[in-house]
Design an enzyme around this catalytic site. Structure first.
Site, PDB file in Angstrom:
ATOM      1  N   SER A  99     -19.502  -0.897 -43.822  1.00  0.00           N
ATOM      2  CA  SER A  99     -19.763  -0.744 -42.388  1.00  0.00           C
ATOM      3  C   SER A  99     -19.605   0.710 -41.935  1.00  0.00           C
ATOM      4  O   SER A  99     -20.060   1.063 -40.858  1.00  0.00           O
ATOM      5  CB  SER A  99     -18.776  -1.600 -41.600  1.00  0.00           C
ATOM      6  OG  SER A  99     -17.469  -1.088 -41.771  1.00  0.00           O
TER       7      SER A  99
ATOM      8  N   TYR B   9     -17.489  -4.133 -38.590  1.00  0.00           N
ATOM      9  CA  TYR B   9     -18.098  -5.431 -38.874  1.00  0.00           C
ATOM     10  C   TYR B   9     -17.095  -6.576 -38.696  1.00  0.00           C
ATOM     11  O   TYR B   9     -17.450  -7.687 -38.383  1.00  0.00           O
ATOM     12  CB  TYR B   9     -18.571  -5.486 -40.337  1.00  0.00           C
ATOM     13  CG  TYR B   9     -19.880  -4.795 -40.666  1.00  0.00           C
ATOM     14  CD1 TYR B   9     -20.560  -4.026 -39.735  1.00  0.00           C
ATOM     15  CD2 TYR B   9     -20.422  -4.936 -41.949  1.00  0.00           C
ATOM     16  CE1 TYR B   9     -21.753  -3.400 -40.085  1.00  0.00           C
ATOM     17  CE2 TYR B   9     -21.616  -4.326 -42.287  1.00  0.00           C
ATOM     18  CZ  TYR B   9     -22.281  -3.549 -41.365  1.00  0.00           C
ATOM     19  OH  TYR B   9     -23.457  -2.948 -41.711  1.00  0.00           O
ATOM     20  N   GLY B  10     -15.842  -6.256 -38.970  1.00  0.00           N
ATOM     21  CA  GLY B  10     -14.844  -7.303 -39.184  1.00  0.00           C
ATOM     22  C   GLY B  10     -14.487  -8.136 -37.983  1.00  0.00           C
ATOM     23  O   GLY B  10     -13.854  -9.180 -38.113  1.00  0.00           O
TER      24      GLY B  10
ATOM     25  N   CYS C 114     -17.260  -3.480 -49.298  1.00  0.00           N
ATOM     26  CA  CYS C 114     -16.818  -3.996 -48.004  1.00  0.00           C
ATOM     27  C   CYS C 114     -16.302  -5.415 -48.222  1.00  0.00           C
ATOM     28  O   CYS C 114     -17.053  -6.292 -48.673  1.00  0.00           O
ATOM     29  CB  CYS C 114     -18.004  -4.002 -47.044  1.00  0.00           C
ATOM     30  SG  CYS C 114     -17.629  -4.720 -45.437  1.00  0.00           S
ATOM     31  N   ASN C 115     -15.034  -5.630 -47.913  1.00  0.00           N
ATOM     32  CA  ASN C 115     -14.451  -6.969 -48.081  1.00  0.00           C
ATOM     33  C   ASN C 115     -15.072  -7.961 -47.114  1.00  0.00           C
ATOM     34  O   ASN C 115     -15.267  -9.123 -47.448  1.00  0.00           O
ATOM     35  CB  ASN C 115     -12.944  -6.910 -47.806  1.00  0.00           C
ATOM     36  CG  ASN C 115     -12.191  -6.150 -48.876  1.00  0.00           C
ATOM     37  OD1 ASN C 115     -11.618  -6.741 -49.771  1.00  0.00           O
ATOM     38  ND2 ASN C 115     -12.205  -4.828 -48.801  1.00  0.00           N
ATOM     39  N   THR C 116     -15.372  -7.479 -45.896  1.00  0.00           N
ATOM     40  CA  THR C 116     -15.915  -8.368 -44.868  1.00  0.00           C
ATOM     41  C   THR C 116     -17.235  -8.978 -45.339  1.00  0.00           C
ATOM     42  O   THR C 116     -17.430 -10.194 -45.280  1.00  0.00           O
ATOM     43  CB  THR C 116     -16.113  -7.566 -43.553  1.00  0.00           C
ATOM     44  OG1 THR C 116     -14.864  -6.950 -43.216  1.00  0.00           O
ATOM     45  CG2 THR C 116     -16.573  -8.440 -42.426  1.00  0.00           C
TER      46      THR C 116
ATOM     47  N   THR D  86     -11.709  -1.990 -47.280  1.00  0.00           N
ATOM     48  CA  THR D  86     -11.861  -0.718 -47.997  1.00  0.00           C
ATOM     49  C   THR D  86     -11.471   0.502 -47.148  1.00  0.00           C
ATOM     50  O   THR D  86     -11.340   1.606 -47.676  1.00  0.00           O
ATOM     51  CB  THR D  86     -13.299  -0.545 -48.518  1.00  0.00           C
ATOM     52  OG1 THR D  86     -14.219  -0.781 -47.442  1.00  0.00           O
ATOM     53  CG2 THR D  86     -13.569  -1.508 -49.654  1.00  0.00           C
TER      54      THR D  86
END
Ligand code: DGL
Length: 269
Positions: free
Chosen positions: A11, A42-43, A73-75, A188
């Site tokens: 993001s 984003y999250g 990106c974990n999201t 991240t």
């Protein structure tokens, strides 16, 4: 041999925390990075919105001729890694959560108490707990959303009193009440505040998914014989190319000694 670049996206600038690790282990590879700085964070957005952004950026990177996608990106990884892989079946799409869950499963014992912090979307998905418990059901996992970190980091407040207070606001009770000894940085962006977390909680062991993803990437490159032999320039796109973003790239990637190019690219859905 495959001299095409590797596509990496996030993001914003969080995904940059994966880049030095990738280039340190695979210096012959080149990267095309996309940071969606115009639409970060984003999250805290709806899953459908995040999925639309992720499809669009992956499509853009595929059009640039990448040989692999790293979802830094974990999201995005938490809600649509499988969907992106189905939509783009010709190249591997690597998510960041599985390698981190693997690390927890291999390096923790049933004595450990593991905390995971991330965005609202990542924590809402419950994927870290699910993946860790699938591998090791004897490990206690506690998850907490910490949504104020990303806007502060994107604004450059990585080392500041505001950041210290925010870290303590979130982590003091979380760590104490759950007796957490191992913390997974499930976003991240968070490695950029790792030093402050360690200073405030020196006994906490940190697991950094931005480092753990590299072994998955190099395994895939090795198995599929996709090594690059020529290296070359790394290109960094941002949907809003600010001075802060360029400075962060130069700081984070300073040790890679690679050639870098910066480009602004507005995206419309
Ligand atoms: N860095 C991203 C992650 O790993 C996204 C953060 C955000 O945009 O909220 O989750």
């Amino acid at each position: 041999m495959d001299n095409r670049p590797i596509g990496v996206f996030d993001s914003g600038l969080g995904g940059l925390t994966c880049v030095p690790h990738v280039l340190a282990q695979m210096p012959q590879e080149k990267i095309i990075y996309f940071g969606d700085t115009a639409r970060t964070p984003y999250g805290s957005k709806a899953e459908s919105t995040v999925k639309n952004f992720a499809r669009q950026i992956t499509g853009f990177l595929v059009d640039q001729g990448v040989k692999m996608i790293i979802i830094a990106c974990n999201t995005v990884s938490s809600i649509c890694r499988d969907e992106l892989q189905e939509r783009f079946p010709d190249i591997p799409v690597v998510g960041i959560i599985e390698p981190a869950a693997e690390k927890v499963a291999h390096s923790c014992s049933s004595e450990n108490r593991v905390g995971v912090i991330g965005t609202k979307v990542t924590i809402g998905s419950g994927i870290y707990k699910e993946m860790i418990r699938e591998k090791r059901d004897d490990i206690e996992v506690f998850e907490m959303a910490t949504p104020a970190f990303v806007p502060l980091i994107e604004e450059g407040f990585t080392r500041s009193d505001i950041m210290d207070l925010t870290i303590q606001y979130y982590l003091d009770d979380f760590i104490l009440e759950n007796r957490i000894d191992t913390l997974v940085l499930g976003c991240t962006h968070y490695p950029l505040i790792r030093d402050s977390i360690t200073r405030l909680y020196p006994n906490l062991r940190i697991i950094n998914p931005s480092e753990e993803i590299v072994s998955s990437v190099s395994d895939i490159i090795g198995e599929k014989e996709m090594m690059s032999e020529e290296g070359g320039e790394n290109i960094f796109y941002a949907s809003d190319l600010s001075e802060n973003f360029v400075n962060m790239i130069e700081t984070i990637c300073s040790e890679t000694q690679s050639k870098m190019e910066f480009k602004n690219l507005e995206l419309d859905l």
